[in-house]
Design a protein around this motif. Structure first.
Motif, short mmCIF file in Angstrom:
data_model
loop_
_atom_site.label_atom_id
_atom_site.label_comp_id
_atom_site.label_asym_id
_atom_site.label_seq_id
_atom_site.Cartn_x
_atom_site.Cartn_y
_atom_site.Cartn_z
N SER A 233 -28.68 81.15 68.72
CA SER A 233 -29.67 82.24 68.58
C SER A 233 -29.90 82.62 70.10
O SER A 233 -29.89 83.88 70.57
CB SER A 233 -31.06 81.51 68.32
N GLY A 254 -32.71 87.17 67.91
CA GLY A 254 -32.58 85.74 68.00
C GLY A 254 -33.48 84.65 67.16
O GLY A 254 -32.83 83.78 66.66
N ALA A 257 -31.42 84.64 64.02
CA ALA A 257 -30.18 83.56 64.10
C ALA A 257 -30.71 82.06 64.12
O ALA A 257 -30.17 81.22 63.40
CB ALA A 257 -29.34 83.61 65.26
N LEU A 258 -31.98 81.91 64.61
CA LEU A 258 -32.66 80.45 64.54
C LEU A 258 -33.10 80.00 63.31
O LEU A 258 -32.96 78.90 62.81
CB LEU A 258 -33.82 80.55 65.49
N TRP A 391 -34.83 82.06 75.53
CA TRP A 391 -34.25 83.15 75.23
C TRP A 391 -34.44 84.40 76.14
O TRP A 391 -33.53 84.78 76.61
CB TRP A 391 -34.77 83.74 73.80
#
Ligand code: CMC
Length: 426
Positions: A233, A254, A257-258, A391
């Protein structure tokens, strides 16, 4: 001893500049490779690719070391708050008392959500996954907040503070909407995690709502998730940001993706796997046999890691916390016993030993979240709340440097050039 490196491709030899990090990690700079030799590297999954230089987090997978900005995770966990860790990741140093007071006050002042975010949350179907809603809600903030301020450093700082303050409010609103309950307004008297529990569970009869020890345990869990260098992520956030995409939009990417079960979604998958083992009479050997069976797609969720080939230091801390939190709540969850039995069986098994597969951060966290009353679908949202400062630190680091747009090459394996045939002749 200085290290030299060169690569030979056919009759061309290219000396490779060597980069040595502060922890003596060695990188071979291949930026001139394609220009000078015509070849590219091939590294699916990027297991041998350093995509950037970074000063945020160091981890050594062989030794089981994790440090944020040089501080060992074992010293941060329990000694400082999640907001202090957030500042550390964002600014590079732990805050002093005045910095922390100002940061805390600003975080408290920005917790309330704009009306349109509540409307977006309400518009999702009842069975939508909370990670989809979190991503959409985050993305929606890009269109409304600080449109002209975002390009300045002060505006960007404010955007990032807003998101840090509003992530728990979004998560709580998602939960309460799913339960058909009205959203609870943030309480500025309460610190970050205590306020989150308040917004989640106020009026539901869940004792976690007002318990300072539980709030502290949750804060610790957020710290453990706060950063983990170039994971899937974070790399996504950096890659999307490298196109000079808006901060909120990069974070929204992100989040998606996580969500995947091989990444942050593993915390939900672990608890579902433990439910499956309960359905098999609590037989952990059944799960171990399934995981080893190459004809089965079953994996031991919460086990294994791309980088850790030894204990994940976060898992060690979380395992202790599982006992602490369940003890504090007076809960005797049979799943905790099953998880411990499964860990023991796997760590003795040659398959897992040979492949250096150990419990990772997601193995015990879901048991704690379940005990606290979080629904399964919200587990990965909790991971996202923890990961947001990481992030953000990476997005800032990437955009502060002279970063190029991320654009990998490929080895083409498709058809060679051919002519289009008219429809009637195909
Ligand atoms: N159960 C059974 N076998 C496994 C597992 C597992 N959990 N993990 C890896 N293996 C085997 C895999 O089948 C392969 O065996 P072989 O060499 O015989 O083909 C070998 O171990 C190497 O696995 P890999 O898939 O090449 O390793 P990877 O580095 O690409 O994958 C991973 C890392 C985390 C995706 C993987 O270990 C996995 O799928 N674990 C379960 C999901 C999980 O817990 N994810 C959370 C990761 S930690 C937190 C986070 O990143 O968010």
């Amino acid at each position: 001893m200085s290290i030299t490196a060169e690569i030979r491709v056919g009759d061309k030899t290219l000396p490779l500049p060597v980069i040595v990090g502060t922890e003596q990690e060695v990188g071979l700079d291949i930026q001139a490779l394609r220009d000078k030799t015509g070849a590219v590297t091939f590294d699916p999954g990027y297991g041998n690719t350093g995509a950037c230089e970074s000063a945020v987090t160091f981890l050594d997978g062989e030794l089981g070391i994790l440090r944020y900005r040089g501080y060992p995770i074992e010293q941060l966990a329990g000694k400082v708050s999640f907001l202090e860790v957030s500042w550390l990741l964002l600014k590079g140093e732990l805050p002093n008392a005045a910095e922390l007071a100002a940061f805390t006050a600003a975080e408290k002042a920005h917790r309330a959500l704009p009306a349109h975010v509540h409307a977006i949350i309400a518009a999702f179907p009842a069975d939508a996954h909370p990670m989809a809603i979190l991503s959409a809600a985050t993305l929606s903030l890009s269109s409304t907040y600080l449109a002209d301020e975002k390009v300045t450093e002060a505006g960007l700082n404010k955007s990032q503070l807003l998101l840090l303050a509003q992530f728990p409010t979004i998560a709580a609103a998602i939960y309460r909407k799913g339960k058909g309950l009205a959203a609870v307004a943030p309480d500025a008297k309460l610190a970050y995690s205590a306020n989150f529990l308040h917004m989640m569970f106020e009026g539901t009869g869940n004792a976690a709502a007002g318990d300072p020890e539980i709030a502290k345990a949750l804060d610790l869990l957020l710290i453990l998730h706060a950063d983990h260098e170039q994971n899937c992520s974070t790399s996504t956030v950096r890659l999307v940001g490298s196109a000079q995409t808006d901060y909120f939009a990069s974070i929204a990417a992100g989040i998606t993706a996580l969500w995947g079960p091989l990444h942050g979604g593993a915390n939900q998958a672990v608890i579902e796997m433990l439910d499956g083992i309960v359905a098999h009479g609590g037989d952990v050997n059944w799960a171990v046999a399934q995981a080893k069976d190459k004809d089965s797609s079953f994996r031991l969720m919460g086990f294994g890691h791309r980088v850790y080939k030894n204990f994940d230091p976060r898992a060690t801390i979380i395992k202790v916390q599982a006992d602490v939190v369940l003890g504090k709540l007076g809960k005797n969850d049979p799943q905790l016993g099953i998880a411990k039995g499964l860990e023991e069986a796997a760590l003795k098994d040659e398959y897992f030993v040979a492949r250096k597969l150990y419990p990772n951060v997601d193995f015990y966290s879901g048991i704690i979240y379940r005990a606290l009353g979080f629904p399964y679908g919200l587990f990965t949202v909790l991971f996202a709340i923890g990961r947001l400062p990481g992030w953000t630190a990476h997005w800032n680091e990437h955009n502060a440097g002279k970063a190029k747009i991320g654009r990998p090459r490929q080895i083409y394996t498709g058809k060679n050039a051919r002519d289009v045939v008219e429809l009637s002749k195909r």
